[in-house]
Design an enzyme around this catalytic site. Structure first.
Site, short mmCIF file in Angstrom:
data_model
loop_
_atom_site.label_atom_id
_atom_site.label_comp_id
_atom_site.label_asym_id
_atom_site.label_seq_id
_atom_site.Cartn_x
_atom_site.Cartn_y
_atom_site.Cartn_z
N ALA A 1 0.75 -1.16 -0.08
CA ALA A 1 0.05 -0.21 0.09
C ALA A 1 0.94 1.19 0.18
O ALA A 1 0.17 2.37 -0.36
CB ALA A 1 -0.93 -0.06 1.26
N LYS B 1 -25.80 -11.45 -4.31
CA LYS B 1 -24.50 -11.16 -4.93
C LYS B 1 -24.64 -11.22 -6.53
O LYS B 1 -24.04 -10.46 -7.09
CB LYS B 1 -23.84 -12.59 -4.60
N GLY C 1 -16.75 -14.05 -1.10
CA GLY C 1 -15.77 -13.94 0.05
C GLY C 1 -14.46 -13.59 -0.54
O GLY C 1 -14.18 -12.62 -1.01
N1 HSE Z 1 -24.09 -17.02 4.01
C1 HSE Z 1 -23.24 -16.91 2.91
C2 HSE Z 1 -22.73 -18.46 2.24
C3 HSE Z 1 -21.97 -16.24 3.44
O1 HSE Z 1 -23.23 -19.43 2.67
O2 HSE Z 1 -22.02 -18.37 1.21
C4 HSE Z 1 -20.92 -15.39 2.54
O3 HSE Z 1 -21.77 -14.50 2.03
#
Ligand code: HSE
Length: 455
Positions: A33, A222, A134
């Site tokens: 960074a 998502k 994630g």
């Molecule tokens: N509840 C979500 C999953 C966690 O099971 O993928 C991550 O966004």
């Protein structure tokens, strides 16, 4: 240079993971960074709770607004989840002229348009890599790495909890002598649905409200985000078609395997001439596809660009450190561009805000896919002929068909499974309505969509 001072909202799984990663990799992060990144102020609902990280040197408070209003901080990391208070906090952060890093998919999917407009007005950044899949850097990959492409479609396993449950169900079916197994919805390894879900919760995957996982809402959040950055359209969560995994039986899992397919819970966004398909539902996919072999709590996103062809991104979609990996990457990004002219930063939704497209999101009736149909039909002459006539009337072509022997000690009905070629959902709805009206079926027709996901 002095370190950048950061405030953290939420010290749970991801918050704790973020503190740990920032502390452990402090030197490496500074080398990347150009400046240190220090969390100096954090809020948590319950200050007496045990933490997975060391909070020495961090001022703790129960009031998140105290953090957001701290004039010493330049960046706020929002990890409290939910959409009401989180929206207020993020908008206040922006109004205070601070940058935001968030893992909150529901917030971005539902209020992202408003939040990005406010951020643009104020010249601050809102980074949200951790909101989708994630630890997989899928936002950055689509927004920057694939910027030379016209994205044609993407399909992702973007909810680890659902994938975990489906994987358990398949293991269960494969452990049975009869592939058809039992018909209990959601049963797995002899454990009931609640048990499997409890394990996903223990692994730190399931949402606070697990219906968000099981009914596809989390995946729809998502997918909404992915579609916007892939096609340059405003976020339109309310128009996403959302169907979860709770209707799938072990029977369906077994028949799909027998026919060479695997059931995955997919989020699919596709560009068509008429508009954008935006849909989350259980999907049969050929078992030889790489993405069909993504098991357990893992996530994967398949993206088809016109230049690059199909690309597959795989990794942990949740968990403390995998999600922290994305949060910290966003922090590094924000710190690197702190002094950049806001107009020259990567746009939040990948495309310049005044170049977003108004392509419509297609209603499900206009979506075209292949189908898996399972019905429990009376075992007598003419019943199948009636079914195939109805399908033919609707222009639906059959790809494969499977009829099973009646269950021992069962009634006079037999399971019939049909795979079809592609057809519009409107035609399939009409065919199913007419099949169910025949009077020769025990119960409703089970329908799942089928995608070949060919590059
Ligand atoms: N509840 C979500 C999953 C966690 O099971 O993928 C991550 O966004």
């Amino acid at each position: 240079m002095t370190p950048v001072k950061v405030g953290l909202l939420g010290l749970g799984t991801v918050g704790g993971g973020t503190v740990k990663v920032l502390t452990r990799n402090a030197q490496e992060i500074m080398r990347r960074a150009g400046r240190g990144i220090e969390i100096v102020h954090a809020s948590a609902r319950d200050l007496s709770k045990p933490r997975i990280c060391d909070t020495t040197g961090i001022t703790l408070t129960q009031d998140p607004f105290e953090v957001v209003n701290n004039p010493d901080l330049q960046v706020i990391v929002e990890l409290i989840g939910g959409t009401d208070q989180a929206r207020d906090l993020v908008l206040r952060t922006i109004a205070n002229g601070k940058h935001v890093v968030t893992a909150n998919k529901a917030l971005i999917a539902k209020h992202g348009n408003e939040i990005f407009a406010a951020a643009r007005e104020r010249g601050v950044m809102v980074a949200f890599e951790a909101a989708v899949a994630g630890g997989i850097p899928i936002i950055k990959a689509i927004r920057e790495g694939l910027a030379g492409n016209r994205i044609e479609w993407l399909a992702g396993i973007i909810n680890g909890t659902s994938n975990f449950i489906l994987t358990e169900m398949r293991d269960d079916v494969q452990g049975c002598t009869s592939a058809a197994g039992g018909g209990k919805p959601g049963a797995a390894k002899g454990r009931d649905f609640a048990d499997v879900l409890a394990e996903a919760q223990r692994l730190g995957y399931a949402e606070a409200d697990p219906t968000f996982d099981v009914e596809g809402i989390d995946a729809a959040h998502k997918l909404t985000i992915l579609a916007s950055i892939a096609f340059g359209i405003p976020l339109q969560f309310d128009k996403a078609y959302t169907e979860g995994i709770s209707r799938i039986t072990l029977q369906d899992v077994g028949y799909a395997e027998e026919l060479g397919y695997r059931i995955k819970h997919l989020g699919i966004a596709r560009r068509t001439e008429e508009g954008i398909e935006l849909r989350v539902h259980p999907t049969l996919i050929p078992h030889r596809r790489l993405i069909a072999n993504v098991d357990g709590v893992m996530n994967a996103v398949l993206v088809k660009g016109d230049a690059v062809g199909p690309t597959l991104f795989y990794g942990a979609g949740a968990g403390a450190e995998p999600t922290a990996s994305a949060v910290v990457a966003d922090l590094v990004d924000v710190v690197r561009t702190l002094t950049a002219d806001p107009e020259n930063r990567v746009p939040h939704l990948a495309f310049q805000p005044d170049a977003l497209s108004d392509l419509p999101i297609l209603p499900m009736e206009k979506v075209e896919t292949a189908y898996y149909l399972r019905m429990q039909a009376q075992d007598r002459p003419g019943v199948l002929a009636d079914v195939t006539r109805i399908l033919a009337d609707q222009g639906i072509s059959i790809e494969a068909m499977l009829q099973k022997a009646p269950a021992n000690g069962g009634d006079d009905t037999v399971p019939v499974v049909i795979l079809t070629h592609r057809i519009r959902e409107r035609q399939m709805n009409e065919a199913i309505r007419r099949i169910e009206a025949l009077g020769t079926m025990a119960g409703p027709v089970m329908r799942m969509r089928l995608e070949h996901l060919k590059g």
